[in-house]
Scaffold this motif. Structure first.
Motif, PDB file in Angstrom:
ATOM      1  N   HIS A  96      34.280 107.336  62.626  1.00 54.40           N
ATOM      2  CA  HIS A  96      33.694 106.166  61.961  1.00 54.40           C
ATOM      3  C   HIS A  96      33.777 106.326  60.449  1.00 54.40           C
ATOM      4  O   HIS A  96      33.476 107.380  59.926  1.00 54.40           O
ATOM      5  N   ASP A  99      31.389 103.631  55.587  1.00 52.37           N
ATOM      6  CA  ASP A  99      31.455 102.350  54.890  1.00 52.37           C
ATOM      7  C   ASP A  99      30.095 101.712  54.662  1.00 52.37           C
ATOM      8  O   ASP A  99      30.019 100.642  54.057  1.00 52.37           O
ATOM      9  N   CYS A 100      29.055 102.335  55.168  1.00 50.10           N
ATOM     10  CA  CYS A 100      27.748 101.659  55.139  1.00 50.10           C
ATOM     11  C   CYS A 100      27.408 100.999  53.800  1.00 50.10           C
ATOM     12  O   CYS A 100      26.891  99.888  53.787  1.00 50.10           O
ATOM     13  N   CYS A 103      29.244  97.744  53.886  1.00 50.12           N
ATOM     14  CA  CYS A 103      29.378  97.066  55.186  1.00 50.12           C
ATOM     15  C   CYS A 103      28.271  96.034  55.329  1.00 50.12           C
ATOM     16  O   CYS A 103      27.108  96.330  55.113  1.00 50.12           O
ATOM     17  N   ALA A 106      25.185  96.872  57.571  1.00 56.06           N
ATOM     18  CA  ALA A 106      24.225  97.925  57.236  1.00 56.06           C
ATOM     19  C   ALA A 106      22.830  97.339  57.124  1.00 56.06           C
ATOM     20  O   ALA A 106      22.617  96.319  56.498  1.00 56.06           O
ATOM     21  N   CYS A 109      22.549  97.490  61.738  1.00 53.15           N
ATOM     22  CA  CYS A 109      23.660  98.048  62.498  1.00 53.15           C
ATOM     23  C   CYS A 109      23.128  98.950  63.599  1.00 53.15           C
ATOM     24  O   CYS A 109      22.306  99.824  63.355  1.00 53.15           O
ATOM     25  N   VAL A 201      28.240  96.664  65.541  1.00 50.19           N
ATOM     26  CA  VAL A 201      28.530  97.289  64.259  1.00 50.19           C
ATOM     27  C   VAL A 201      29.162  96.250  63.322  1.00 50.19           C
ATOM     28  O   VAL A 201      29.233  95.084  63.656  1.00 50.19           O
ATOM     29  N   GLY A 202      29.648  96.719  62.204  1.00 51.71           N
ATOM     30  CA  GLY A 202      30.206  95.780  61.223  1.00 51.71           C
ATOM     31  C   GLY A 202      31.701  95.591  61.346  1.00 51.71           C
ATOM     32  O   GLY A 202      32.375  95.359  60.355  1.00 51.71           O
TER      33      GLY A 202
HETATM   34  S1  SF4 Z   1      29.313  99.575  61.191  1.00 53.63           S
HETATM   35 FE1  SF4 Z   1      27.288 100.420  60.826  1.00 53.63          FE
HETATM   36  S2  SF4 Z   1      27.601 102.605  60.682  1.00 53.63           S
HETATM   37 FE2  SF4 Z   1      29.582 101.636  60.468  1.00 53.63          FE
HETATM   38  S3  SF4 Z   1      29.906 101.377  58.273  1.00 53.63           S
HETATM   39 FE3  SF4 Z   1      28.955  99.491  59.012  1.00 53.63          FE
HETATM   40  S4  SF4 Z   1      26.762  99.811  58.751  1.00 53.63           S
HETATM   41 FE4  SF4 Z   1      27.744 101.812  58.606  1.00 53.63          FE
END
Ligand code: SF4
Ligand code: SF4
Ligand code: SF4
Ligand code: SF4
Ligand code: FES
Lengths: 524, 176
Positions: A96, A99-100, A103, A106, A109, A201-202
């Motif tokens: 993963h 990127d939070c 993203c 976030a 998530c 998720v994002g």
């Molecule tokens: S999907 Fe969730 S864990 Fe992944 S970068 Fe985005 S906020 Fe972070």
């Protein structure tokens, strides 16, 4: 259906036989982590996160794909279950991206939340993270980040089962799996943005909300989508007195957990810079009091001069309460010809309904209008023939449903035009008074959807100081015309609406609740 | 709500509390007399002649928060909003925006209301990007409220100038 009993961590839960065990546990308020299970989609069982121990079965079982049966004994608080949860999170985090900070997901998530709860604080791998496509433009309203995707396939099932368009697919196998669209079909269906909501998720993001605002700053208000007659339940997210997004709110009777893209995107108009913010009297900006005085004067002069030659157009965008008060005002002004203009668009058999307004049914239930076209043709004809010389026009739908040249002819024939509008449209140049109207986000009240379900809307945006909402406006005029001392409040309008022996007689405002109630007449 | 009067009972000072006060008075008087008669022999300056002379504060000093400016002139901040959320006085306002560049997100608006900032450093601690750090700058007075509002352009400081603080921070976080 047979009701069975299961024991989970010592608690006895009851549910119809065959319900997914996960759903039973979630309904009981237990906090069982899961990604791929969604109550409105088929069961996939790909994330392996919802595993529990079931007595009599040696290996852990995924609870989403286990139908409950009588006497089942389940343990979710088990060392092995905890180990599995930690393992699932660690596997997902292997590749993963970090990127939070950029993203959109976030803060809401599921991976962040579960990683904080179940994850190791440190990674064990030394290999670089897998590279995948980022910020892929997969549709007019959607972006895809393949690195963030956890391959739960919720979006794939949504496109196959709900929108039935099947644009998304997981290509390749194992380590190489990646979510993508087919070469010849972009994710452009009318419901595409729901995939961003259900994506845990994002990975799927809406362009509309991309890099806009942090979700933790948003204040959520439960409301009803104003865009069509279906009355989908929604949440408005507001920050600094601006609407940033509208997301679906679950209501199994109306919209399940979905919203169409067009409704979702139709949230800019309450804060649009072109919106009318001050009343216009004889073409110039005026104060609310001047406008009210002018309108009262004009209306009384007109009735003295022409008798009952006033017509009115009711707005299907106003609430039941406001329209009820408008009805009282029209009675006081002895208005005979009342019509409603409603825009239409192409309906489908999922959510979108033909009428492009939230409360057309409410207006009909209040018996303000009658006839197949809600009396519109008759009213316009009467204006053209000169029988009707004045018009009280609520809302801007008339502009959109009437051909421009006919509209011009009609407006030029009128001796009195009073408008309640979102914009100062040049076509209203003849109007004596134009009042700014109030949008669904700025008031309390109820809408009646196409099936006769009365649902509440809630105020999410503040109006400028001194602003007079539609209901208060009608009340001011009613008081001025009849020299009475009414006040406008939802409670006192409902007292009359439900005691009148009218359509709303069976409904009490206080009983409406978050998901609305059907009018007694509906479906019975 | 009815008002409630709280009587504060303070114990009488003990010798243990008097003693340091006397010592302090002793030190202060010693300096006073040394300065008073220092022109006769061996006076040394205890102060710097501000603003011509300036004292270089150690990197642990927390002055006003500033934004780190990278070599390409851009801010390092990605507008994640964590400092905005962490700030106890809510003096930071950020509106993110998107660019086509590789780092796709940047703050279109990044304002700090220095009239409200209390130099606590929580923003610096929250930042995942080392993008906002406490500088040595403390001269932030202005003649108007508007002057206390620092915009992104006012807040940017080249990374090289902030090196002592960044090194200090990394050393702090490396400590287990
Ligand atoms: S999907 Fe969730 S864990 Fe992944 S970068 Fe985005 S906020 Fe972070
Ligand atoms: S894009 Fe989101 S919903 Fe679709 S498979 Fe990936 S994680 Fe699941
Ligand atoms: S130093 Fe403290 S008060 Fe000042 S901006 Fe940072 S978090 Fe806010
Ligand atoms: S925490 Fe850092 S990266 Fe995030 S908005 Fe603040 S300064 Fe920018
Ligand atoms: S929720 Fe059960 S396997 Fe994903």
């Amino acid at each position: 259906m047979k009701i069975v009993k299961v024991t989970v961590d010592g608690r006895t839960l009851e549910a119809p036989e065959g319900t997914p065990l996960l759903q039973v546990m979630l309904d009981a308020g237990m906090d069982i982590p899961h990604y791929c299970y969604h109550p409105k989609l088929s069961i996939e069982g790909s994330c392996r996160f919802c595993q529990v121990r079931i007595e009599g079965i040696p290996k852990l079982q995924i609870s989403c794909n286990t139908p409950v049966r009588d006497g089942m004994v389940v343990k979710s608080d088990d060392p092995e279950v905890h180990l599995v949860r930690r393992g699932v999170v660690e596997l997902l985090l292997l590749n993963h991206p970090l990127d939070c900070p950029i993203c959109d997901k976030a803060g809401e998530c599921w991976l962040q939340n579960y990683a904080m709860r179940f994850g190791n604080r440190e990674g064990h791998t030394i290999d670089p993270r897998r590279k995948r496509g980022k910020r892929l433009d997969i549709g007019d309203r959607m972006l895809l980040d393949q690195e963030r995707c956890i391959l739960c396939r919720r979006c794939v099932r949504f496109c196959n089962e709900v929108s039935k368009t099947g644009e998304l697919h997981v290509f390749e196998l194992g380590e190489h799996s990646k979510l993508d669209i087919y070469d010849d079909q972009r994710l452009d269906n009318d419901y595409s943005m729901n995939t961003a909501d259900i994506c845990p998720v994002g990975a799927l993001e809406t362009k509309d909300f991309h890099h806009k605002i942090r979700v933790w700053f948003l204040q959520e208000t439960a409301t009803v989508c104003p865009t069509c007659a279906n009355g989908c339940n929604a949440m408005l997210s507001v920050y600094k007195n601006r609407i940033w997004r509208m997301t679906p709110r679950r209501n199994d009777e109306v919209n399940e957990t979905w919203l169409c893209d067009w409704g979702r995107l139709n949230i800019g108009y309450p804060t649009d810079s072109g919106r009318l913010r001050v009343p216009i009297v004889d073409g110039a900006a005026a104060t609310w009091n001047q406008a009210l005085d002018r309108a009262t004067q004009a209306l009384t002069d007109f009735t003295q001069q022409h008798g009952a030659a006033l017509g009115a157009v009711v707005s299907p965008h106003l609430t039941n309460e406001e329209n009820f008060r408008f009805g009282e005002l029209l009675k006081a002004l002895q208005v005979k010809q009342v019509a409603m203009a409603v825009q239409r668009w192409k309906p489908d058999d999922l959510l979108i309904k033909a009428e492009k307004a939230a409360n057309a049914r409410g207006v009909r239930e209040l018996k303000l209008v009658s006839g197949a076209d809600d009396g519109l043709e008759q009213l316009l004809g009467a204006i053209e023939s000169g029988a009707i010389k004045g018009l009280y026009l609520c809302g801007d739908d008339l502009l959109k449903v009437t051909p421009p040249d006919r509209l011009e002819g009609i407006f030029s024939k009128l001796e009195l035009l009073i408008v309640q509008s979102l914009t100062n449209d040049p076509r209203y140049a003849h109007a004596k008074v134009i009042f700014p109207t109030t949008t669904f986000a700025e008031k309390e009240g109820t809408f009646t959807n196409h099936a006769g379900r009365v649902q509440r809307i809630t105020k999410a945006l503040d109006t400028p100081a001194g602003w007079i909402g539609d209901g208060e406006l009608f009340t001011h005029l009613l008081n001025a015309v009849t020299a009475s001392g009414e006040t406008y409040s939802i409670a006192n309008v409902w007292d009359r609406m439900s005691s009148d022996g009218a359509a709303f007689a069976a409904v009490q405002f206080d009983n409406i609740g978050p998901h609305g109630v059907p009018l007694a007449a509906a479906g019975k | 709500m009815a008002a409630r009067v709280v009587k504060v009972v303070r114990p009488a000072p003990t010798t243990k509390q008097w003693l340091p006060i006397l010592i302090g008075l002793g030190v202060a008087s010693a300096h006073f007399f040394r300065n008073l008669f220092g022109f006769i022999r061996g006076r040394q300056d205890f102060t710097v002649n501000f603003p011509e002379q300036r004292f270089v504060q150690p990197p642990a000093m927390r002055g006003m928060p500033v934004l780190v400016q990278m070599a390409n002139g851009k801010e390092r901040c990605v507008a994640c909003g964590l400092c905005e959320w962490a700030c106890p006085t809510s003096c930071i306002t950020i509106f993110p925006a998107e660019t086509a560049a590789e780092v796709e997100r940047f703050p279109e608006v990044f304002d700090i209301d220095m009239a409200r900032c209390m130099f606590c450093g929580l923003c610096e601690e929250a930042c995942p990007e080392e993008a906002i750090v406490m500088s040595r700058q403390v001269e932030i007075s202005s003649y108007s409220r508007r002057g206390s509002l620092w915009r992104k352009q006012d807040l940017l400081v080249p990374e090289a100038e902030l090196k002592p603080r960044l090194d200090y921070l990394r050393a702090q976080y490396a400590r287990k």
